[in-house]
Design a protein around this motif. Structure first.
Motif, PDB file in Angstrom:
ATOM      1  N   PRO A 106      20.095  36.038 -76.701  1.00  0.00           N
ATOM      2  CA  PRO A 106      21.421  36.684 -76.745  1.00  0.00           C
ATOM      3  C   PRO A 106      22.201  36.237 -77.975  1.00  0.00           C
ATOM      4  O   PRO A 106      22.029  35.109 -78.453  1.00  0.00           O
ATOM      5  N   PRO A 107      23.034  37.091 -78.503  1.00  0.00           N
ATOM      6  CA  PRO A 107      23.811  36.716 -79.696  1.00  0.00           C
ATOM      7  C   PRO A 107      24.762  35.571 -79.392  1.00  0.00           C
ATOM      8  O   PRO A 107      25.380  35.514 -78.324  1.00  0.00           O
ATOM      9  N   GLY A 108      24.873  34.641 -80.339  1.00  0.00           N
ATOM     10  CA  GLY A 108      25.782  33.517 -80.187  1.00  0.00           C
ATOM     11  C   GLY A 108      27.218  33.911 -80.493  1.00  0.00           C
ATOM     12  O   GLY A 108      27.516  35.060 -80.848  1.00  0.00           O
ATOM     13  N   TRP A 109      28.107  32.941 -80.383  1.00  0.00           N
ATOM     14  CA  TRP A 109      29.527  33.245 -80.587  1.00  0.00           C
ATOM     15  C   TRP A 109      29.816  33.647 -82.033  1.00  0.00           C
ATOM     16  O   TRP A 109      30.715  34.450 -82.279  1.00  0.00           O
ATOM     17  N   LYS A 110      29.019  33.135 -82.976  1.00  0.00           N
ATOM     18  CA  LYS A 110      29.240  33.501 -84.376  1.00  0.00           C
ATOM     19  C   LYS A 110      28.971  34.988 -84.597  1.00  0.00           C
ATOM     20  O   LYS A 110      29.722  35.677 -85.287  1.00  0.00           O
ATOM     21  N   GLN A 111      27.886  35.486 -83.993  1.00  0.00           N
ATOM     22  CA  GLN A 111      27.579  36.902 -84.130  1.00  0.00           C
ATOM     23  C   GLN A 111      28.612  37.756 -83.413  1.00  0.00           C
ATOM     24  O   GLN A 111      28.978  38.836 -83.891  1.00  0.00           O
ATOM     25  N   LEU A 114      31.487  38.182 -85.686  1.00  0.00           N
ATOM     26  CA  LEU A 114      31.206  39.129 -86.766  1.00  0.00           C
ATOM     27  C   LEU A 114      31.104  40.559 -86.259  1.00  0.00           C
ATOM     28  O   LEU A 114      31.270  41.505 -87.035  1.00  0.00           O
ATOM     29  N   ASP A 115      30.825  40.740 -84.969  1.00  0.00           N
ATOM     30  CA  ASP A 115      30.795  42.091 -84.411  1.00  0.00           C
ATOM     31  C   ASP A 115      32.202  42.692 -84.351  1.00  0.00           C
ATOM     32  O   ASP A 115      32.345  43.925 -84.309  1.00  0.00           O
ATOM     33  N   HIS A 116      33.211  41.842 -84.311  1.00  0.00           N
ATOM     34  CA  HIS A 116      34.583  42.326 -84.196  1.00  0.00           C
ATOM     35  C   HIS A 116      35.329  42.320 -85.529  1.00  0.00           C
ATOM     36  O   HIS A 116      36.267  43.109 -85.707  1.00  0.00           O
ATOM     37  N   VAL A 117      34.951  41.429 -86.426  1.00  0.00           N
ATOM     38  CA  VAL A 117      35.652  41.353 -87.716  1.00  0.00           C
ATOM     39  C   VAL A 117      34.655  40.952 -88.791  1.00  0.00           C
ATOM     40  O   VAL A 117      33.769  40.134 -88.547  1.00  0.00           O
ATOM     41  N   CYS A 172      30.788  31.146 -89.860  1.00  0.00           N
ATOM     42  CA  CYS A 172      30.065  32.321 -89.350  1.00  0.00           C
ATOM     43  C   CYS A 172      29.194  32.992 -90.400  1.00  0.00           C
ATOM     44  O   CYS A 172      28.372  33.847 -90.042  1.00  0.00           O
ATOM     45  N   ASP A 173      29.343  32.639 -91.654  1.00  0.00           N
ATOM     46  CA  ASP A 173      28.554  33.262 -92.719  1.00  0.00           C
ATOM     47  C   ASP A 173      27.066  32.960 -92.501  1.00  0.00           C
ATOM     48  O   ASP A 173      26.673  31.790 -92.473  1.00  0.00           O
ATOM     49  N   PRO A 174      26.223  33.990 -92.329  1.00  0.00           N
ATOM     50  CA  PRO A 174      24.785  33.735 -92.107  1.00  0.00           C
ATOM     51  C   PRO A 174      24.127  32.967 -93.242  1.00  0.00           C
ATOM     52  O   PRO A 174      23.142  32.263 -93.023  1.00  0.00           O
ATOM     53  N   ARG A 175      24.662  33.099 -94.445  1.00  0.00           N
ATOM     54  CA  ARG A 175      24.099  32.363 -95.576  1.00  0.00           C
ATOM     55  C   ARG A 175      24.290  30.865 -95.418  1.00  0.00           C
ATOM     56  O   ARG A 175      23.575  30.072 -96.035  1.00  0.00           O
ATOM     57  N   ILE A 176      25.237  30.477 -94.559  1.00  0.00           N
ATOM     58  CA  ILE A 176      25.468  29.064 -94.258  1.00  0.00           C
ATOM     59  C   ILE A 176      24.769  28.676 -92.963  1.00  0.00           C
ATOM     60  O   ILE A 176      23.998  27.712 -92.916  1.00  0.00           O
TER      61      ILE A 176
END
Length: 246
Positions: A106-111, A114-117, A172-176
Motif C-alpha cells: 500500500p502507498p505510504g504517507w509520502k505518496q 503527493l497524491d493531493h499536492v 516526500c521527494d522520491p529522488r531523496i
C-alpha cells in the motif's frame, strides 16, 4: 574557447531534431509491433536528452511487450521518480508487479501527500511564505515603533509554515526518499544471505523485479533490506539502482 562554444551550439541544434526523430521512430516501431527495436530507440533517446517520465513510461511499455517485465518495472519506477503523480505509470507498475508475483504494498504517507499536492506546489508555497515572513519580520525589527503582537505572530507563522512546507517537499521527494532503492534484474531472482559469502545461510528470496534498499557495499556484495524489513547480503550482479548514477 569560441570554437568550443560554436561546436556545442551546433551539436545542440542538430541534437534537438535528432531526438525528436528517434522518439517518433520509436513510437512507430512500437505501433508496428517491433517492441525490441522500439525499446532500443527509447533508450537511445534517454541517453541524448534530459530524462522524461513519458519516455521512461514508453520504454517500460516496450520492454513489457518484449517480455522483459523486470526491466519494465524499473522503467515505470523511474517514470514515477520524475513524476510521482503519473497515474498510467503507477497502474502499469502494479500490473507488472502482479505478473512478477510481487506482493502489492500500500502507498505510504509520502505518496498520499503527493497524491493531493505536487512537489512544485509545496516548494512554491514554502518559498512564498518564507519571503513574506522574512519581509514582515524585517519591517518589525527595523521600525522604531514597538512591534505589535498580531503582525509579529503572523510573520512567525509564515516562517514556520514556509519551513514546514519546504521540509515536507524534501522528505516526500522520491529522488531523496528512494535514492537507495534498487531492483533485482537477475533472472529468477536472488538470495538474501546472512553473510557476504556464497555458502552462508539464506535469509530470504528476492524475486526478479523485487525491490531492495541498498544500505552499504562490500566488494561484490550489497548489504540491503527488503520491503518486509529483512536484512542481509546479496550479490551486486543484476541489482540496478532505481535512480541511475550520475
Amino acid at each position: 574557447m569560441r570554437n568550443s562554444l560554436l561546436l556545442f551550439l551546433c551539436a545542440a541544434c542538430f541534437a534537438l531534431p535528432l531526438r525528436a526523430d528517434v522518439l517518433a521512430d520509436a513510437l512507430v516501431r512500437y505501433a508496428d509491433g517491433e517492441f525490441a527495436q522500439a525499446a532500443k530507440l527509447f533508450e537511445q533517446a534517454l541517453e541524448f536528452s534530459a530524462p522524461r517520465a513519458a519516455v521512461f513510461f514508453e520504454l517500460g511499455r516496450s520492454q513489457r511487450q518484449n517480455g522483459q517485465d523486470a526491466a519494465a518495472a524499473l522503467s515505470f519506477r523511474r517514470a514515477l521518480i520524475l513524476d510521482p503523480r503519473f497515474a498510467p505509470a503507477r497502474a502499469a507498475l502494479e500490473d507488472t508487479n502482479a505478473d512478477l508475483a510481487i506482493p502489492r504494498t500500500p502507498p505510504g504517507w509520502k505518496q498520499r501527500v503527493l497524491d493531493h499536492v505536487s512537489l512544485d506546489a509545496l516548494v512554491l508555497a514554502g518559498t512564498v511564505l518564507l519571503w513574506i515572513g522574512a519581509f514582515l519580520l524585517a519591517i518589525l525589527v527595523f521600525r522604531r515603533a514597538p512591534a505589535r503582537r498580531l503582525p509579529l505572530a503572523f510573520a512567525i507563522l509564515c516562517l514556520a509554515f514556509g519551513c514546514a512546507s519546504l521540509a515536507l517537499s524534501w522528505i516526500c521527494d522520491p529522488r531523496i526518499s528512494q535514492r537507495t532503492d534498487a531492483i533485482v534484474l537477475t533472472t529468477g531472482g536472488t538470495n538474501l544471505l546472512s553473510a557476504p559469502a556464497d555458502q552462508s545461510e539464506k535469509v530470504a528470496r528476492i524475486p526478479e523485479g523485487g525491490l531492495v534498499k541498498i544500505l552499504s557495499q562490500r566488494g561484490r556484495w550489497f548489504y540491503g533490506q527488503t520491503p518486509a524489513g529483512q536484512r542481509g547480503w546479496l550479490l551486486t550482479q543484476g541489482i540496478v539502482p532505481v535512480i541511475p548514477p550520475a
